[in-house]
Design a protein around this motif. Structure first.
Motif, mmCIF file in Angstrom:
data_model
loop_
_atom_site.group_PDB
_atom_site.id
_atom_site.type_symbol
_atom_site.label_atom_id
_atom_site.label_comp_id
_atom_site.label_asym_id
_atom_site.label_seq_id
_atom_site.Cartn_x
_atom_site.Cartn_y
_atom_site.Cartn_z
ATOM 1 N N THR A 5 5.734 31.828 23.024
ATOM 2 C CA THR A 5 6.909 30.997 23.256
ATOM 3 C C THR A 5 6.852 29.838 22.259
ATOM 4 O O THR A 5 5.810 29.588 21.647
ATOM 5 C CB THR A 5 6.934 30.433 24.686
ATOM 6 O OG1 THR A 5 5.811 29.548 24.838
ATOM 7 C CG2 THR A 5 6.904 31.542 25.736
ATOM 8 N N ILE A 6 7.943 29.126 22.138
ATOM 9 C CA ILE A 6 7.955 27.961 21.253
ATOM 10 C C ILE A 6 6.917 26.938 21.713
ATOM 11 O O ILE A 6 6.229 26.332 20.898
ATOM 12 C CB ILE A 6 9.371 27.324 21.197
ATOM 13 C CG1 ILE A 6 10.350 28.280 20.501
ATOM 14 C CG2 ILE A 6 9.345 25.984 20.495
ATOM 15 C CD1 ILE A 6 10.112 28.480 19.022
ATOM 16 N N GLY A 7 6.752 26.760 23.014
ATOM 17 C CA GLY A 7 5.763 25.820 23.538
ATOM 18 C C GLY A 7 4.342 26.227 23.170
ATOM 19 O O GLY A 7 3.528 25.393 22.784
ATOM 20 N N LEU A 13 0.040 25.032 16.747
ATOM 21 C CA LEU A 13 0.301 24.304 15.502
ATOM 22 C C LEU A 13 -0.143 22.849 15.580
ATOM 23 O O LEU A 13 -0.214 22.165 14.562
ATOM 24 C CB LEU A 13 1.797 24.364 15.166
ATOM 25 C CG LEU A 13 2.312 25.726 14.709
ATOM 26 C CD1 LEU A 13 3.838 25.774 14.802
ATOM 27 C CD2 LEU A 13 1.843 26.033 13.309
ATOM 28 N N GLY A 14 -0.389 22.350 16.797
ATOM 29 C CA GLY A 14 -0.793 20.956 16.969
ATOM 30 C C GLY A 14 0.364 19.992 16.811
ATOM 31 O O GLY A 14 0.169 18.867 16.340
ATOM 32 N N VAL A 15 1.576 20.422 17.197
ATOM 33 C CA VAL A 15 2.770 19.577 17.092
ATOM 34 C C VAL A 15 3.510 19.572 18.428
ATOM 35 O O VAL A 15 3.188 20.344 19.337
ATOM 36 C CB VAL A 15 3.723 20.063 15.967
ATOM 37 C CG1 VAL A 15 3.030 20.014 14.605
ATOM 38 C CG2 VAL A 15 4.252 21.452 16.251
ATOM 39 N N SER A 16 4.521 18.717 18.533
ATOM 40 C CA SER A 16 5.328 18.680 19.753
ATOM 41 C C SER A 16 6.236 19.911 19.819
ATOM 42 O O SER A 16 6.512 20.556 18.797
ATOM 43 C CB SER A 16 6.185 17.410 19.787
ATOM 44 O OG SER A 16 7.210 17.488 18.818
ATOM 45 N N ARG A 21 10.546 23.535 17.616
ATOM 46 C CA ARG A 21 11.951 23.989 17.702
ATOM 47 C C ARG A 21 12.711 23.674 16.419
ATOM 48 O O ARG A 21 13.467 24.504 15.916
ATOM 49 C CB ARG A 21 12.648 23.316 18.886
ATOM 50 C CG ARG A 21 12.369 23.956 20.195
ATOM 51 C CD ARG A 21 13.339 23.456 21.275
ATOM 52 N NE ARG A 21 12.812 23.832 22.565
ATOM 53 C CZ ARG A 21 12.339 22.979 23.466
ATOM 54 N NH1 ARG A 21 12.355 21.687 23.242
ATOM 55 N NH2 ARG A 21 11.871 23.415 24.605
ATOM 56 N N ARG A 22 12.509 22.454 15.902
ATOM 57 C CA ARG A 22 13.192 22.081 14.650
ATOM 58 C C ARG A 22 12.758 22.989 13.503
ATOM 59 O O ARG A 22 13.582 23.414 12.697
ATOM 60 C CB ARG A 22 12.922 20.619 14.303
ATOM 61 C CG ARG A 22 13.773 19.643 15.106
ATOM 62 C CD ARG A 22 13.735 18.238 14.520
ATOM 63 N NE ARG A 22 12.404 17.644 14.543
ATOM 64 C CZ ARG A 22 11.884 16.996 15.576
ATOM 65 N NH1 ARG A 22 12.573 16.855 16.689
ATOM 66 N NH2 ARG A 22 10.669 16.485 15.506
ATOM 67 N N GLU A 61 2.381 14.833 15.791
ATOM 68 C CA GLU A 61 1.224 14.481 16.602
ATOM 69 C C GLU A 61 -0.033 15.010 15.927
ATOM 70 O O GLU A 61 -0.026 16.072 15.332
ATOM 71 C CB GLU A 61 1.338 15.136 17.986
ATOM 72 C CG GLU A 61 2.574 14.705 18.746
ATOM 73 C CD GLU A 61 2.726 15.501 20.032
ATOM 74 O OE1 GLU A 61 1.848 16.325 20.346
ATOM 75 O OE2 GLU A 61 3.720 15.294 20.712
ATOM 76 N N ALA A 62 -1.125 14.277 16.026
ATOM 77 C CA ALA A 62 -2.393 14.745 15.485
ATOM 78 C C ALA A 62 -2.941 15.841 16.388
ATOM 79 O O ALA A 62 -2.840 15.761 17.603
ATOM 80 C CB ALA A 62 -3.387 13.586 15.401
#
Length: 130
Positions: A5-7, A13-16, A21-22, A61-62
């Motif tokens: 899933t995107i989540g 990936l270590g990102v929000s 989504r972007r 985000e780190a």
């Protein structure tokens, strides 16, 4: 083939989730619909993880983990020999390469696009699934 899933992709990936989504909306990696959810195929996510790490894209985000020396990520490469194997894992901005037995790779079902966690102790790297 494993899908995410995107989540789940965002965590690997270590990102929000919004950043993932972007990136998907900008066609940085392909997605498909599975009911109401947007899914990313494992090999596509693995390729994007390598590209993002090479580009230095760290997101908003780190990448972090609460477990010391534990690197959850996605398998980006597997080279099988007769007895041994080399497995590459992209864990956020970290690329980890581990040498394992071919038997261990087959038992764990390690292939490009599956989730795996590299656990590092001294000069050894242990790879877990799940």
């Amino acid at each position: 083939m494993e899908s995410y899933t995107i989540g789940q992709a965002a965590r690997l990936l270590g990102v929000s989730v919004d950043t993932a989504r972007r990136w998907a909306d900008a066609d940085r990696f392909p997605t498909r619909r599975e009911g109401t959810r947007r899914m990313v195929d494992g090999p596509d996510l693995a390729a994007f993880c390598v590209e993002a790490a090479q580009d230095g894209a760290e997101g908003e985000e780190a990448a972090s983990t609460s477990v010391r020396n534990s690197f959850p990520g996605i398998v980006t490469g597997v080279l099988l020999g007769t007895v041994d194997a080399q497995v590459e894992i992209q864990a956020g901005p970290h690329r980890i390469v581990s040498l394992l037995t071919r038997e261990a790779v087959e038992e764990l079902g390690l292939e490009v696009g599956v989730r795996a966690t590299a656990r590092v102790k001294s000069t050894s790297v242990f790879v877990d699934r799940g």
